[in-house]
Design a protein around this motif. Sequence first.
Motif, PDB file in Angstrom:
ATOM      1  N   ASN A   1     -47.335 -17.873 -22.241  1.00 51.53           N
ATOM      2  CA  ASN A   1     -48.440 -18.815 -22.116  1.00 51.53           C
ATOM      3  C   ASN A   1     -49.234 -18.422 -20.867  1.00 51.53           C
ATOM      4  O   ASN A   1     -48.823 -18.688 -19.745  1.00 51.53           O
TER       5      ASN A   1
ATOM      6  N   THR B   1     -51.788 -19.449 -19.517  1.00 56.64           N
ATOM      7  CA  THR B   1     -52.443 -20.462 -18.683  1.00 56.64           C
ATOM      8  C   THR B   1     -51.491 -20.953 -17.589  1.00 56.64           C
ATOM      9  O   THR B   1     -51.889 -21.750 -16.747  1.00 56.64           O
ATOM     10  N   VAL B   2     -50.245 -20.483 -17.631  1.00 51.76           N
ATOM     11  CA  VAL B   2     -49.241 -20.929 -16.650  1.00 51.76           C
ATOM     12  C   VAL B   2     -49.065 -19.858 -15.558  1.00 51.76           C
ATOM     13  O   VAL B   2     -48.598 -18.757 -15.849  1.00 51.76           O
TER      14      VAL B   2
HETATM   15  C1  LIG Z   1     -49.474 -23.607 -22.232  1.00 50.66           C
HETATM   16  O1  LIG Z   1     -49.278 -24.275 -21.029  1.00 50.66           O
HETATM   17  C2  LIG Z   1     -50.164 -25.359 -20.812  1.00 50.66           C
HETATM   18  C3  LIG Z   1     -49.946 -25.851 -19.392  1.00 50.66           C
HETATM   19  O2  LIG Z   1     -48.596 -26.188 -19.192  1.00 50.66           O
HETATM   20  C4  LIG Z   1     -49.945 -26.419 -21.869  1.00 50.66           C
HETATM   21  O3  LIG Z   1     -50.852 -27.480 -21.701  1.00 50.66           O
HETATM   22  C5  LIG Z   1     -50.161 -25.776 -23.239  1.00 50.66           C
HETATM   23  O4  LIG Z   1     -49.858 -26.711 -24.260  1.00 50.66           O
HETATM   24  C6  LIG Z   1     -49.281 -24.545 -23.400  1.00 50.66           C
HETATM   25  N1  LIG Z   1     -49.642 -23.888 -24.646  1.00 50.66           N
HETATM   26  C7  LIG Z   1     -48.772 -23.619 -25.587  1.00 50.66           C
HETATM   27  C8  LIG Z   1     -49.308 -22.954 -26.796  1.00 50.66           C
HETATM   28  O5  LIG Z   1     -47.585 -23.899 -25.479  1.00 50.66           O
END
Ligand SMILES: *[C@@H]1O[C@H](CO)[C@@H](O)[C@H](O)[C@H]1NC(C)=O
Length: 431
Positions: free
Chosen positions: A73, A75-76
Amino acid sequence: MSATTEKPNVIIFGGLNTCSRSLAALLVPLEGERLVSHLRIVDKYSVSPPTTYLGAEFPKILAQPDVEYRQVNLTVPSAVASAFDPPEGQAAYSYVFDLTGEIRYDRTEMIAIKMTFNVSRLVGLEAARRNVQAYVRLQLPVYESSEKSTHDEKEDVKPAKPLDVWWHETVRMLSAIEGLNLVVLRVGFVYGPYIDFGIYTSVITVASVYGYMKKPMKTLWSPGKDPMYTVHSDDVAGGLWACAQWIAPLGRKEADIIAGEQILFHNEKSKVSEVEGMPPCDAKLIAPLFNLVRSAFKQFLDTSNSEFQQVDDSEITLLKGGEIVTAYFGTTFEFHSFMINAYAKANVVEEINEHHVGVWTEMLSSSNPPITQTPLTAYMDTFTLSRHKLAYSNNKIKEVMGYKLKRPEFNHDTIKEIVEKWKAEGSWPNL
Ligand SMILES: *[C@@H]1O[C@H](CO)[C@@H](O)[C@H](O)[C@H]1NC(C)=O
């Protein structure tokens, strides 16, 4: 072996749905010499079971030794950081390819910021922290060039669609990261084997439907004028690799001196305080930047008439590209003159699709064997149908890096290679 003669360890972020599979095929080919020691590909998708189209070749590439896929992920921040940790006993990653970015046009601005700007920022910051020798950013054709201009890297190309601003802002942000050995590669419209995104994939699919119906395929836009520069996926891969090899021994400072261009502000000023990590709008930001497309201009623009002068091909407009593709499927490419004024009407998209979407479905079901799953669609969305004007000169990459196009031609053999590979894997109707 000294560090300079060893092959680098390489990491590719994102682009599983665009060009990272082509890049992987160049770096660790199924046959022939590898360019890298260890390759890791990192993206949000799962590859087994696949949650995106992979094509028949990529699983074989991944199955080789010292090639690894990681679902992360992006975005982390901590997940991005740990993706840079090499496998035990391996040297640190020295080349990073940034192929991240949201390519869908039906997303919100918030998603564009999160998936394009923020993801690349996390990757870029971590790459700078780890002192990678090369950080190559792939910039898809998110720009529109004006008719009267040089078309070189100094031209102030504007983001074409509202969300493209975030692709551009990503390059501005990366160029501001201290110590990042960044090179930006701006490419034309991509086509090639196992490429299931972009306008050319759509044009090839729809042209086959008109060929099947034995009817001319029509374009909304007056043919002949709009430049739509393209590039083969093998050259996207080759260009990315050339950029990495070029900057690694130079470093950013020297690279900026040789090939730096100013990255201009094209966003709303109010965004600077709203979006974390955006450089000030008046910051003078420089980054090494190169265009890569299939054709070059002899003379950038002949000012005595407004026609472009080209050296090495005559197939760079929508018309020429469309003519080559439709001829391959035994039909022709014509101008939808009655449509141009009607384009503003919302139902035009539906009207156009009405002519071919059902026939594609029929082609899939009457295929031998029938096709139940394919990444290819005959539905042309508003973006595909909208007007595109993109002309880049590729002289700089040729002159500075000595880059030589691997696939300078776009012809029937090119289309045949693409279509036959889709056929062999069962993505394309066998009629
Ligand atoms: C990725 O991480 C973000 C932040 O923690 C979260 O909001 C998001 O749902 C995650 N995406 C997936 C596909 O798990």
